[in-house]
Structure formats: structure tokens, C-alpha cells
Design a protein around this motif. Structure first.
Motif, PDB file in Angstrom:
ATOM      1  N   TYR A  13      10.870  -3.263  -4.488  1.00 54.90           N
ATOM      2  CA  TYR A  13       9.487  -3.590  -4.811  1.00 54.90           C
ATOM      3  C   TYR A  13       8.766  -2.324  -5.293  1.00 54.90           C
ATOM      4  O   TYR A  13       8.981  -1.251  -4.753  1.00 54.90           O
ATOM      5  CB  TYR A  13       8.746  -4.120  -3.596  1.00 54.90           C
ATOM      6  CG  TYR A  13       9.268  -5.421  -3.038  1.00 54.90           C
ATOM      7  CD1 TYR A  13      10.030  -6.287  -3.803  1.00 54.90           C
ATOM      8  CD2 TYR A  13       8.986  -5.786  -1.738  1.00 54.90           C
ATOM      9  CE1 TYR A  13      10.488  -7.492  -3.284  1.00 54.90           C
ATOM     10  CE2 TYR A  13       9.448  -6.991  -1.209  1.00 54.90           C
ATOM     11  CZ  TYR A  13      10.196  -7.835  -1.985  1.00 54.90           C
ATOM     12  OH  TYR A  13      10.649  -9.019  -1.475  1.00 54.90           O
ATOM     13  N   ASN A  14       7.925  -2.495  -6.307  1.00 50.64           N
ATOM     14  CA  ASN A  14       7.121  -1.383  -6.787  1.00 50.64           C
ATOM     15  C   ASN A  14       5.646  -1.783  -6.723  1.00 50.64           C
ATOM     16  O   ASN A  14       5.308  -2.885  -6.284  1.00 50.64           O
ATOM     17  CB  ASN A  14       7.534  -0.962  -8.201  1.00 50.64           C
ATOM     18  CG  ASN A  14       7.442  -2.109  -9.198  1.00 50.64           C
ATOM     19  OD1 ASN A  14       6.754  -3.096  -8.969  1.00 50.64           O
ATOM     20  ND2 ASN A  14       8.147  -1.983 -10.299  1.00 50.64           N
ATOM     21  N   GLU A  15       4.771  -0.919  -7.153  1.00 47.27           N
ATOM     22  CA  GLU A  15       3.337  -1.191  -7.092  1.00 47.27           C
ATOM     23  C   GLU A  15       2.973  -2.427  -7.918  1.00 47.27           C
ATOM     24  O   GLU A  15       2.149  -3.238  -7.505  1.00 47.27           O
ATOM     25  CB  GLU A  15       2.543   0.022  -7.588  1.00 47.27           C
ATOM     26  CG  GLU A  15       1.045  -0.145  -7.439  1.00 47.27           C
ATOM     27  CD  GLU A  15       0.274   1.098  -7.833  1.00 47.27           C
ATOM     28  OE1 GLU A  15      -0.869   0.947  -8.264  1.00 47.27           O
ATOM     29  OE2 GLU A  15       0.825   2.211  -7.699  1.00 47.27           O
ATOM     30  N   GLU A  16       3.611  -2.590  -9.067  1.00 47.57           N
ATOM     31  CA  GLU A  16       3.337  -3.751  -9.918  1.00 47.57           C
ATOM     32  C   GLU A  16       3.690  -5.052  -9.198  1.00 47.57           C
ATOM     33  O   GLU A  16       2.972  -6.039  -9.293  1.00 47.57           O
ATOM     34  CB  GLU A  16       4.115  -3.616 -11.221  1.00 47.57           C
ATOM     35  CG  GLU A  16       3.679  -4.610 -12.274  1.00 47.57           C
ATOM     36  CD  GLU A  16       4.366  -4.360 -13.611  1.00 47.57           C
ATOM     37  OE1 GLU A  16       4.012  -5.073 -14.551  1.00 47.57           O
ATOM     38  OE2 GLU A  16       5.239  -3.473 -13.705  1.00 47.57           O
ATOM     39  N   HIS A  18       3.644  -5.564  -5.922  1.00 48.41           N
ATOM     40  CA  HIS A  18       2.642  -5.809  -4.880  1.00 48.41           C
ATOM     41  C   HIS A  18       1.329  -6.323  -5.468  1.00 48.41           C
ATOM     42  O   HIS A  18       0.709  -7.223  -4.896  1.00 48.41           O
ATOM     43  CB  HIS A  18       2.427  -4.548  -4.038  1.00 48.41           C
ATOM     44  CG  HIS A  18       3.601  -4.212  -3.184  1.00 48.41           C
ATOM     45  ND1 HIS A  18       4.004  -4.979  -2.107  1.00 48.41           N
ATOM     46  CD2 HIS A  18       4.487  -3.188  -3.255  1.00 48.41           C
ATOM     47  CE1 HIS A  18       5.072  -4.455  -1.551  1.00 48.41           C
ATOM     48  NE2 HIS A  18       5.393  -3.366  -2.232  1.00 48.41           N
ATOM     49  N   GLU A  19       0.916  -5.803  -6.602  1.00 48.76           N
ATOM     50  CA  GLU A  19      -0.300  -6.284  -7.257  1.00 48.76           C
ATOM     51  C   GLU A  19      -0.149  -7.739  -7.690  1.00 48.76           C
ATOM     52  O   GLU A  19      -1.040  -8.559  -7.469  1.00 48.76           O
ATOM     53  CB  GLU A  19      -0.642  -5.405  -8.461  1.00 48.76           C
ATOM     54  CG  GLU A  19      -1.133  -4.026  -8.083  1.00 48.76           C
ATOM     55  CD  GLU A  19      -1.302  -3.095  -9.275  1.00 48.76           C
ATOM     56  OE1 GLU A  19      -1.108  -3.539 -10.431  1.00 48.76           O
ATOM     57  OE2 GLU A  19      -1.633  -1.915  -9.045  1.00 48.76           O
ATOM     58  N   ASP A  22       0.016 -10.037  -4.589  1.00 51.85           N
ATOM     59  CA  ASP A  22      -1.325 -10.242  -4.025  1.00 51.85           C
ATOM     60  C   ASP A  22      -2.134 -11.222  -4.873  1.00 51.85           C
ATOM     61  O   ASP A  22      -2.865 -12.066  -4.338  1.00 51.85           O
ATOM     62  CB  ASP A  22      -2.071  -8.920  -3.905  1.00 51.85           C
ATOM     63  CG  ASP A  22      -1.496  -8.000  -2.835  1.00 51.85           C
ATOM     64  OD1 ASP A  22      -0.674  -8.468  -2.013  1.00 51.85           O
ATOM     65  OD2 ASP A  22      -1.858  -6.804  -2.842  1.00 51.85           O
ATOM     66  N   TRP A  79      12.657  -7.810  -9.022  1.00 50.98           N
ATOM     67  CA  TRP A  79      12.289  -7.567  -7.628  1.00 50.98           C
ATOM     68  C   TRP A  79      13.163  -8.276  -6.594  1.00 50.98           C
ATOM     69  O   TRP A  79      13.153  -7.901  -5.429  1.00 50.98           O
ATOM     70  CB  TRP A  79      10.841  -7.965  -7.408  1.00 50.98           C
ATOM     71  CG  TRP A  79       9.916  -7.232  -8.325  1.00 50.98           C
ATOM     72  CD1 TRP A  79       9.783  -5.862  -8.429  1.00 50.98           C
ATOM     73  CD2 TRP A  79       9.014  -7.777  -9.273  1.00 50.98           C
ATOM     74  NE1 TRP A  79       8.843  -5.546  -9.376  1.00 50.98           N
ATOM     75  CE2 TRP A  79       8.347  -6.709  -9.909  1.00 50.98           C
ATOM     76  CE3 TRP A  79       8.680  -9.078  -9.647  1.00 50.98           C
ATOM     77  CZ2 TRP A  79       7.388  -6.900 -10.904  1.00 50.98           C
ATOM     78  CZ3 TRP A  79       7.726  -9.265 -10.636  1.00 50.98           C
ATOM     79  CH2 TRP A  79       7.093  -8.176 -11.252  1.00 50.98           C
TER      80      TRP A  79
END
Length: 106
Positions: A13-16, A18-19, A22, A79
Motif C-alpha cells: 500500500y502507498n499513499e495513493e 490510502h487516499e 478513504d 495494491w
């Protein structure tokens, strides 16, 4: 009521991710007919099972039309190592002892 189970084997998982994740959860919560979710992690592996509760197929289809949800479905290989979705119509649900955590979520 409908129960959608999302079984997954997570990858990286990367920041993209998680965004987007969410945004998808917010979209679900904003959809009329969304009742909640429960998440379980398999202790002997990385596998995760998420159960989503929906009042109707119409509610589920409305959620499925969100752009973020469609994007995530197209990009799943970034992911997840594997995934499986099962949609089930709930005929009856009963039990005792879970208190406020009883299924389906309120």
C-alpha cells in the motif's frame, strides 16, 4: 439486506492507495442504504475479509457507480496480490451476545 464480502490478499500500500481507499469508504458512507462493515484479519496469513452491509441492490449499484470505486477496481493489481468479491442476499440474521457489535451494523 445484502452482504458483500471482499476477501483480499494485500500487497504493497502507498499513499495513493490510502487516499483512494478513504474516498471509497466516504462514498459508501454517503450512499443511502449503506449499513456498515466489519473487518477480520486471518491470524495465520495476510488475508483480510471485509463484510459490507447494504439495504438493497439499488444501494449497492449506486455505490458501484462512484468514480473512485471504478478506479480502484481497475487498479487492483497495484495494491492486492489477490481478491474475491461475493454478493449475498441475507434471508435471516439472528444471534445473541454481541451487544452493540451485533450484525448487521446499525
Amino acid at each position: 439486506m445484502y452482504l458483500v464480502t471482499f476477501r483480499l490478499d494485500p500487497g504493497e500500500y502507498n499513499e495513493e492507495f490510502h487516499e483512494l481507499n478513504d474516498a471509497i469508504q466516504a462514498a459508501a458512507e454517503d450512499t443511502d442504504g449503506y449499513r456498515g462493515k466489519r473487518t477480520w484479519h486471518t491470524p495465520e496469513s495476510e488475508e483480510v475479509l471485509v463484510a459490507y452491509y447494504w439495504e438493497s441492490l439499488d444501494a449497492l449499484e449506486t455505490f458501484g457507480a462512484y468514480a473512485e470505486h471504478k478506479e480502484a477496481k481497475q487498479r487492483w493489481t497495484e495494491w492486492y496480490d489477490a481478491y474475491e468479491v461475493t454478493v449475498t442476499e441475507v434471508i435471516e440474521s439472528y444471534g445473541s451476545g454481541f451487544g452493540d457489535d451485533a450484525d448487521p451494523p446499525a
